[in-house]
Design a protein around this motif. Structure first.
Motif, PDB file in Angstrom:
ATOM      1  N   TYR A  95       0.823  -1.211   0.000  1.00 48.69           N
ATOM      2  CA  TYR A  95       0.000   0.000   0.000  1.00 48.69           C
ATOM      3  C   TYR A  95       0.859   1.263   0.000  1.00 48.69           C
ATOM      4  CZ  TYR A  95      -4.453  -2.367   0.240  1.00 48.69           C
ATOM      5  OH  TYR A  95      -5.556  -3.124  -0.077  1.00 48.69           O
ATOM      6  N   GLU A  96       2.058   1.200   0.560  1.00 48.05           N
ATOM      7  CA  GLU A  96       2.979   2.340   0.458  1.00 48.05           C
ATOM      8  C   GLU A  96       3.440   2.506  -0.982  1.00 48.05           C
ATOM      9  OE1 GLU A  96       4.875   2.334   4.978  1.00 48.05           O
ATOM     10  OE2 GLU A  96       5.770   1.069   3.432  1.00 48.05           O
ATOM     11  N   LEU A  98       1.646   1.687  -3.637  1.00 45.51           N
ATOM     12  CA  LEU A  98       0.485   2.245  -4.328  1.00 45.51           C
ATOM     13  C   LEU A  98       0.346   3.734  -4.030  1.00 45.51           C
ATOM     14  CD1 LEU A  98      -1.952   1.593  -6.126  1.00 45.51           C
ATOM     15  CD2 LEU A  98      -3.218   0.981  -4.055  1.00 45.51           C
ATOM     16  N   SER A  99       0.507   4.106  -2.765  1.00 43.77           N
ATOM     17  CA  SER A  99       0.456   5.520  -2.368  1.00 43.77           C
ATOM     18  C   SER A  99       1.584   6.311  -3.017  1.00 43.77           C
ATOM     19  CB  SER A  99       0.549   5.652  -0.839  1.00 43.77           C
ATOM     20  OG  SER A  99      -0.533   5.002  -0.213  1.00 43.77           O
ATOM     21  N   SER A 100       2.752   5.678  -3.165  1.00 46.95           N
ATOM     22  CA  SER A 100       3.890   6.336  -3.822  1.00 46.95           C
ATOM     23  C   SER A 100       3.571   6.647  -5.274  1.00 46.95           C
ATOM     24  CB  SER A 100       5.133   5.449  -3.759  1.00 46.95           C
ATOM     25  OG  SER A 100       5.515   5.214  -2.430  1.00 46.95           O
ATOM     26  N   GLY A 101       2.884   5.732  -5.942  1.00 48.79           N
ATOM     27  CA  GLY A 101       2.486   5.963  -7.324  1.00 48.79           C
ATOM     28  C   GLY A 101       1.560   7.163  -7.443  1.00 48.79           C
ATOM     29  N   LEU A 102       0.617   7.287  -6.509  1.00 49.17           N
ATOM     30  CA  LEU A 102      -0.297   8.427  -6.514  1.00 49.17           C
ATOM     31  C   LEU A 102       0.465   9.731  -6.252  1.00 49.17           C
ATOM     32  CD1 LEU A 102      -3.104   9.708  -6.582  1.00 49.17           C
ATOM     33  CD2 LEU A 102      -3.340   9.122  -4.146  1.00 49.17           C
ATOM     34  N   ALA A 103       1.378   9.713  -5.269  1.00 42.65           N
ATOM     35  CA  ALA A 103       2.144  10.920  -4.933  1.00 42.65           C
ATOM     36  C   ALA A 103       3.036  11.350  -6.096  1.00 42.65           C
ATOM     37  CB  ALA A 103       2.979  10.682  -3.679  1.00 42.65           C
ATOM     38  N   ALA A 104       3.746  10.389  -6.700  1.00 46.27           N
ATOM     39  CA  ALA A 104       4.648  10.714  -7.813  1.00 46.27           C
ATOM     40  C   ALA A 104       3.873  11.254  -9.003  1.00 46.27           C
ATOM     41  CB  ALA A 104       5.449   9.477  -8.218  1.00 46.27           C
ATOM     42  N   CYS A 105       2.771  10.606  -9.345  1.00 42.15           N
ATOM     43  CA  CYS A 105       1.973  11.040 -10.487  1.00 42.15           C
ATOM     44  C   CYS A 105       1.389  12.432 -10.240  1.00 42.15           C
ATOM     45  CB  CYS A 105       0.859  10.036 -10.750  1.00 42.15           C
ATOM     46  SG  CYS A 105      -0.025  10.333 -12.286  1.00 42.15           S
ATOM     47  N   THR A 106       0.996  12.719  -9.014  1.00 44.66           N
ATOM     48  CA  THR A 106       0.429  14.024  -8.673  1.00 44.66           C
ATOM     49  C   THR A 106       1.431  15.144  -8.913  1.00 44.66           C
ATOM     50  OG1 THR A 106      -1.072  13.047  -7.029  1.00 44.66           O
ATOM     51  CG2 THR A 106      -0.599  15.399  -6.821  1.00 44.66           C
ATOM     52  N   HIS A 127       2.047  14.539  -0.130  1.00 44.72           N
ATOM     53  CA  HIS A 127       2.105  13.621   1.013  1.00 44.72           C
ATOM     54  C   HIS A 127       0.832  12.783   1.009  1.00 44.72           C
ATOM     55  CE1 HIS A 127       5.413  16.050   2.807  1.00 44.72           C
ATOM     56  NE2 HIS A 127       4.817  17.000   2.089  1.00 44.72           N
ATOM     57  N   VAL A 128       0.983  11.462   1.064  1.00 46.11           N
ATOM     58  CA  VAL A 128      -0.169  10.569   0.953  1.00 46.11           C
ATOM     59  C   VAL A 128      -0.189   9.577   2.106  1.00 46.11           C
ATOM     60  CG1 VAL A 128      -1.317   8.819  -0.484  1.00 46.11           C
ATOM     61  CG2 VAL A 128      -0.179  10.764  -1.571  1.00 46.11           C
ATOM     62  N   ASP A 129      -1.373   9.392   2.682  1.00 50.89           N
ATOM     63  CA  ASP A 129      -1.626   8.334   3.653  1.00 50.89           C
ATOM     64  C   ASP A 129      -2.753   7.458   3.116  1.00 50.89           C
ATOM     65  OD1 ASP A 129       0.184   8.853   5.809  1.00 50.89           O
ATOM     66  OD2 ASP A 129      -1.048  10.575   6.349  1.00 50.89           O
ATOM     67  N   TYR A 130      -2.675   6.180   3.428  1.00 47.13           N
ATOM     68  CA  TYR A 130      -3.720   5.239   3.028  1.00 47.13           C
ATOM     69  C   TYR A 130      -4.349   4.635   4.274  1.00 47.13           C
ATOM     70  CZ  TYR A 130      -5.966   0.888   1.810  1.00 47.13           C
ATOM     71  OH  TYR A 130      -6.880  -0.125   1.718  1.00 47.13           O
ATOM     72  N   THR A 152      -5.507   9.879   1.667  1.00 49.80           N
ATOM     73  CA  THR A 152      -5.505  11.273   2.087  1.00 49.80           C
ATOM     74  C   THR A 152      -4.268  11.923   1.493  1.00 49.80           C
ATOM     75  OG1 THR A 152      -6.598  10.660   4.148  1.00 49.80           O
ATOM     76  CG2 THR A 152      -5.567  12.844   4.056  1.00 49.80           C
ATOM     77  N   ARG A 153      -4.494  12.962   0.687  1.00 44.55           N
ATOM     78  CA  ARG A 153      -3.405  13.579  -0.062  1.00 44.55           C
ATOM     79  C   ARG A 153      -3.299  15.048   0.337  1.00 44.55           C
ATOM     80  NH1 ARG A 153      -3.994  13.384  -6.504  1.00 44.55           N
ATOM     81  NH2 ARG A 153      -5.900  14.425  -5.914  1.00 44.55           N
ATOM     82  N   GLU A 154      -2.083  15.464   0.705  1.00 42.58           N
ATOM     83  CA  GLU A 154      -1.805  16.870   0.998  1.00 42.58           C
ATOM     84  C   GLU A 154      -0.729  17.348   0.041  1.00 42.58           C
ATOM     85  OE1 GLU A 154      -0.793  17.282   5.115  1.00 42.58           O
ATOM     86  OE2 GLU A 154      -2.813  16.752   5.797  1.00 42.58           O
ATOM     87  N   ILE A 155      -0.968  18.500  -0.581  1.00 40.77           N
ATOM     88  CA  ILE A 155      -0.061  19.027  -1.596  1.00 40.77           C
ATOM     89  C   ILE A 155       0.512  20.354  -1.120  1.00 40.77           C
ATOM     90  CG2 ILE A 155       0.107  19.829  -3.984  1.00 40.77           C
ATOM     91  CD1 ILE A 155      -2.306  17.934  -4.576  1.00 40.77           C
ATOM     92  N   LYS A 156       1.837  20.486  -1.210  1.00 44.51           N
ATOM     93  CA  LYS A 156       2.519  21.728  -0.846  1.00 44.51           C
ATOM     94  C   LYS A 156       3.216  22.263  -2.100  1.00 44.51           C
ATOM     95  CE  LYS A 156       6.152  23.603   2.086  1.00 44.51           C
ATOM     96  NZ  LYS A 156       7.237  23.282   3.025  1.00 44.51           N
ATOM     97  N   ILE A 157       2.851  23.474  -2.486  1.00 43.27           N
ATOM     98  CA  ILE A 157       3.410  24.083  -3.692  1.00 43.27           C
ATOM     99  C   ILE A 157       4.223  25.309  -3.302  1.00 43.27           C
ATOM    100  CG2 ILE A 157       2.881  25.194  -5.895  1.00 43.27           C
ATOM    101  CD1 ILE A 157       0.283  23.506  -5.933  1.00 43.27           C
ATOM    102  N   THR A 158       5.496  25.338  -3.710  1.00 45.48           N
ATOM    103  CA  THR A 158       6.372  26.473  -3.455  1.00 45.48           C
ATOM    104  C   THR A 158       6.595  27.214  -4.767  1.00 45.48           C
ATOM    105  OG1 THR A 158       7.499  25.208  -1.716  1.00 45.48           O
ATOM    106  CG2 THR A 158       8.608  27.200  -2.520  1.00 45.48           C
TER     107      THR A 158
END
Length: 194
Positions: A95-96, A98-106, A127-130, A152-158
């Motif tokens: 599941y980590e 799978l979550s990594s795939g979502l984070a990277a693609c995002t 940042h993703v939690d499953y 749960t996805r949190e996005i930080k944009i600089t």
């Protein structure tokens, strides 16, 4: 040994460790140091045991607990389970991954869109939690079967972006291909090969 070694060398001290490196943290650290040093002087051949005509292959031997050898494209890595459930914690659990795939693609999707718009984003983090959680507004929340897979996805944009641009990028995050896959009807076709 230090003076006899031919290659460039340095002395690494491991205070508090015994000679047999019985503490798992000590032995893992020593292995990583030796692997890092030696990788410069040896050619590592491709692992033909993980040859595949598919995109991804996983291989798990009987004596490896959950420590799974993985190959995705040209990249080799390890998947595992935490020690709390009998694994060695040598790599991320499924599941980590799978979550990594979502984070990277995002982050890739957001940066790709920003470049096309010529918006400068210095950095984007996802940042993703499953977990399994109750569905929003579910009717039968008391029942355990009412829980659904939740990322749960949190996005930080600089970057120098206004609020309208940030909100647009948040919409674009939902259009990343992995996000779409997780929301679509999917199927897994399985067959036995010999």
């Amino acid at each position: 040994l230090y003076h006899a070694a031919v290659h460039p060398k340095s002395f690494v001290s491991l205070a508090g460790a015994d000679h047999l490196l019985m503490d798992k943290k000590d032995s893992k650290y020593v292995g990583e140091v030796i692997a890092g040093w030696s990788s410069r002087y040896i050619d590592i051949e491709e692992d033909i045991t993980l040859a595949t005509r598919h995109n991804v292959v996983a291989s798990l031997n009987n004596d490896s607990l959950f420590t799974t050898q993985m190959r995705a494209g040209n990249h080799y890595f390890i998947a595992d389970e935490p020690t709390s459930i009998g694994g060695n914690d040598f790599g991320p659990n499924p599941y980590e991954l799978l979550s990594s795939g979502l984070a990277a693609c995002t982050v890739m999707t957001i940066q790709m869109y920003a470049r096309r718009k010529k918006w400068l984003i210095e950095n984007v983090e996802c940042h993703v939690d499953y977990d399994k959680q109750h569905a929003i507004d579910c009717e039968n929340c008391e029942e355990s079967s009412a829980k659904i897979d939740t990322f749960t996805r949190e996005i930080k944009i600089t970057g120098d972006l206004d609020e309208k641009q940030l909100q647009r990028l948040l919409q674009i995050a939902d259009k990343c291909p992995v996000h779409k896959t997780l929301h679509s009807d999917t199927q897994v076709v399985t067959k036995l090969v010999r």
